[in-house]
Design a protein around this motif. Structure first.
Motif, PDB file in Angstrom:
ATOM      1  N   SER A  81       0.793  -1.128  -0.069  1.00 15.03           N
ATOM      2  CA  SER A  81       0.003   0.188   0.004  1.00 15.03           C
ATOM      3  C   SER A  81       0.840   1.267  -0.105  1.00 15.03           C
ATOM      4  N   PHE A  82       2.125   1.182   0.720  1.00 16.17           N
ATOM      5  CA  PHE A  82       2.710   2.463   0.916  1.00 16.17           C
ATOM      6  C   PHE A  82       3.487   2.695  -0.503  1.00 16.17           C
ATOM      7  N   LEU A  83       3.951   1.386  -1.039  1.00 11.62           N
ATOM      8  CA  LEU A  83       4.742   1.709  -2.468  1.00 11.62           C
ATOM      9  C   LEU A  83       3.639   2.440  -3.417  1.00 11.62           C
ATOM     10  N   LYS A  84       2.484   1.876  -3.400  1.00 14.26           N
ATOM     11  CA  LYS A  84       1.501   2.225  -4.390  1.00 14.26           C
ATOM     12  C   LYS A  84       1.343   3.690  -4.280  1.00 14.26           C
ATOM     13  N   LYS A  85       1.072   4.089  -3.063  1.00 16.34           N
ATOM     14  CA  LYS A  85       0.900   5.609  -2.674  1.00 16.34           C
ATOM     15  C   LYS A  85       2.229   6.316  -3.150  1.00 16.34           C
ATOM     16  N   LYS A  86       3.224   6.114  -3.167  1.00 12.13           N
ATOM     17  CA  LYS A  86       4.345   6.746  -3.598  1.00 12.13           C
ATOM     18  C   LYS A  86       4.421   6.566  -5.126  1.00 12.13           C
ATOM     19  N   PHE A  87       4.089   5.609  -5.751  1.00 14.29           N
ATOM     20  CA  PHE A  87       4.188   5.708  -7.138  1.00 14.29           C
ATOM     21  C   PHE A  87       3.285   6.598  -7.673  1.00 14.29           C
ATOM     22  N   PHE A  88       1.993   6.640  -7.128  1.00 11.10           N
ATOM     23  CA  PHE A  88       0.960   7.621  -7.907  1.00 11.10           C
ATOM     24  C   PHE A  88       1.050   8.917  -7.670  1.00 11.10           C
ATOM     25  N   ARG A  89       1.851   9.231  -6.384  1.00  6.87           N
ATOM     26  CA  ARG A  89       2.243  10.536  -6.213  1.00  6.87           C
ATOM     27  C   ARG A  89       3.203  10.912  -6.933  1.00  6.87           C
ATOM     28  N   SER A  90       4.044  10.154  -7.811  1.00 10.12           N
ATOM     29  CA  SER A  90       5.206  10.599  -8.555  1.00 10.12           C
ATOM     30  C   SER A  90       4.429  11.074  -9.860  1.00 10.12           C
ATOM     31  N   ASN A  91       3.297  10.955 -10.179  1.00  8.53           N
ATOM     32  CA  ASN A  91       2.627  11.375 -11.333  1.00  8.53           C
ATOM     33  C   ASN A  91       3.107  10.656 -12.405  1.00  8.53           C
ATOM     34  N   PRO A  92       2.868   9.264 -12.561  1.00  7.24           N
ATOM     35  CA  PRO A  92       3.569   8.669 -13.532  1.00  7.24           C
ATOM     36  C   PRO A  92       2.854   8.859 -14.932  1.00  7.24           C
ATOM     37  N   ALA A  93       3.634   8.695 -15.831  1.00  5.62           N
ATOM     38  CA  ALA A  93       3.046   9.007 -17.364  1.00  5.62           C
ATOM     39  C   ALA A  93       1.900   7.758 -17.828  1.00  5.62           C
ATOM     40  N   GLU A  94       1.156   8.208 -18.507  1.00  2.00           N
ATOM     41  CA  GLU A  94      -0.118   7.286 -19.063  1.00  2.00           C
ATOM     42  C   GLU A  94       0.403   6.783 -20.437  1.00  2.00           C
ATOM     43  N   PHE A  95      -0.167   5.711 -20.969  1.00  2.60           N
ATOM     44  CA  PHE A  95       0.034   5.284 -22.376  1.00  2.60           C
ATOM     45  C   PHE A  95      -1.304   5.020 -22.944  1.00  2.60           C
ATOM     46  N   LEU A 108       7.788   3.576 -21.753  1.00  8.81           N
ATOM     47  CA  LEU A 108       8.276   2.124 -20.839  1.00  8.81           C
ATOM     48  C   LEU A 108       9.650   2.656 -19.832  1.00  8.81           C
ATOM     49  N   LYS A 109      10.354   3.267 -20.373  1.00  7.86           N
ATOM     50  CA  LYS A 109      11.495   3.686 -19.700  1.00  7.86           C
ATOM     51  C   LYS A 109      11.097   4.584 -18.609  1.00  7.86           C
ATOM     52  N   GLN A 110      10.335   5.607 -18.749  1.00  6.29           N
ATOM     53  CA  GLN A 110       9.741   6.365 -17.712  1.00  6.29           C
ATOM     54  C   GLN A 110       9.278   5.653 -16.542  1.00  6.29           C
ATOM     55  N   ILE A 111       8.468   4.663 -16.818  1.00 10.28           N
ATOM     56  CA  ILE A 111       7.916   3.690 -15.918  1.00 10.28           C
ATOM     57  C   ILE A 111       8.874   3.003 -15.014  1.00 10.28           C
ATOM     58  N   ILE A 112       9.938   2.386 -15.899  1.00  4.48           N
ATOM     59  CA  ILE A 112      11.088   1.766 -15.191  1.00  4.48           C
ATOM     60  C   ILE A 112      11.883   2.646 -14.114  1.00  4.48           C
ATOM     61  N   VAL A 128       1.174  -4.681 -12.139  1.00  3.38           N
ATOM     62  CA  VAL A 128      -0.070  -4.033 -11.675  1.00  3.38           C
ATOM     63  C   VAL A 128      -0.061  -2.504 -11.782  1.00  3.38           C
ATOM     64  N   LEU A 129       0.901  -1.728 -11.359  1.00  3.39           N
ATOM     65  CA  LEU A 129       1.382  -0.350 -11.396  1.00  3.39           C
ATOM     66  C   LEU A 129       1.331  -0.028 -12.884  1.00  3.39           C
ATOM     67  N   ALA A 130       1.980  -0.408 -13.906  1.00 13.45           N
ATOM     68  CA  ALA A 130       2.011  -0.287 -15.051  1.00 13.45           C
ATOM     69  C   ALA A 130       0.713  -0.313 -15.749  1.00 13.45           C
ATOM     70  N   ALA A 131       0.299  -1.479 -15.474  1.00 11.80           N
ATOM     71  CA  ALA A 131      -1.086  -1.797 -16.091  1.00 11.80           C
ATOM     72  C   ALA A 131      -1.909  -0.603 -16.066  1.00 11.80           C
ATOM     73  N   TYR A 132      -2.188  -0.068 -14.895  1.00 12.69           N
ATOM     74  CA  TYR A 132      -2.934   0.759 -14.347  1.00 12.69           C
ATOM     75  C   TYR A 132      -2.854   2.145 -15.059  1.00 12.69           C
ATOM     76  N   GLN A 133      -1.642   2.322 -15.668  1.00 19.31           N
ATOM     77  CA  GLN A 133      -1.452   3.539 -16.400  1.00 19.31           C
ATOM     78  C   GLN A 133      -1.679   3.306 -17.867  1.00 19.31           C
ATOM     79  N   LEU A 134      -2.076   2.205 -18.387  1.00 17.64           N
ATOM     80  CA  LEU A 134      -2.665   1.912 -19.500  1.00 17.64           C
ATOM     81  C   LEU A 134      -4.036   2.538 -19.965  1.00 17.64           C
ATOM     82  N   LYS A 135      -4.022   3.376 -20.793  1.00 18.10           N
ATOM     83  CA  LYS A 135      -5.315   4.144 -21.168  1.00 18.10           C
ATOM     84  C   LYS A 135      -5.923   3.816 -22.595  1.00 18.10           C
ATOM     85  N   GLY A 136      -6.874   4.165 -22.932  1.00 18.46           N
ATOM     86  CA  GLY A 136      -7.454   3.949 -24.373  1.00 18.46           C
ATOM     87  C   GLY A 136      -7.114   2.577 -24.811  1.00 18.46           C
TER      88      GLY A 136
END
Length: 202
Positions: A81-95, A108-112, A128-136
């Protein structure tokens, strides 16, 4: 010649007397049997007294083990849960998909990079985290293939690149890099193009 009663008394003992003497010399068997009968209940009582102690100790050990497992589960869930919060707070790019192969590689490089910076090492959590950023288009693709792909980071990236950055696209970008010439292109623009294509150099 008949022997007198006195003679019989002082002579060899009779057969009946020998049997009586033999019986007197034998050990008294009933006493031995009685001792065995007493020993068996004593042993059973001893076992019965130890059994509750062993059962109690076993139950206590199981309770301790269950408590440790529950604590580890809670700790693991808290960490995730802590890592998920840290990830989403970093404003990761969507694809969202699309034909631009360079954008695919950049996403892909930004996510890594985010995973490395945030120290997210769990392979399944990365998926799980990368898949959440997949849109459209990207989101539709994952919905279609997620039940066919092993949920490890290696399997995810391999399948993702096969779909959105296949070998033919990499080869095309490699040729663009090899044929890149500055000519009249401004230095800043040429430098940006060079940097984007350099990752596909042989």
């Amino acid at each position: 010649m008949r022997m007198s009663g006195c003679d019989r008394g002082h002579g060899r003992p009779s057969r009946g007397s020998q049997d009586m003497l033999a019986q007197q010399d034998l050990p008294f068997q009933e006493e031995e049997v009685g001792q065995n009968d007493v020993a068996v209940p004593l042993a059973q009582d001893a076992i019965g007294a130890l059994a509750p102690e062993k059962v109690g100790a076993l139950r206590e050990s199981m309770e301790i083990l269950q408590a440790k497992q529950a604590a580890m589960t809670i700790e693991g869930e808290t960490q995730v849960s802590f890592l998920k919060k840290k990830f989403f707070r970093s404003n990761p790019a969507e694809f969202s998909g699309g034909p631009d192969s360079i954008k695919v590689d950049e996403w892909l490089k930004q996510i890594i990079r985010s995973f490395v910076i945030l120290d997210i090492r769990d392979r399944e959590l990365r998926v799980v985290l990368a898949a959440y950023q997949l849109k459209g288009e990207g989101g539709q693709w994952w919905k279609f293939v997620k039940h066919r792909v092993e949920h490890t980071w290696e399997a995810f990236t391999h399948t993702f690149q096969e779909k959105f950055l296949p070998p033919r696209s990499r080869e095309r970008l490699r040729k663009q890099f090899e044929e890149l010439r500055q000519l009249d292109t401004p230095v800043a623009e040429f430098g940006a193009t060079f940097t984007r294509l350099a990752r596909f150099a042989p």
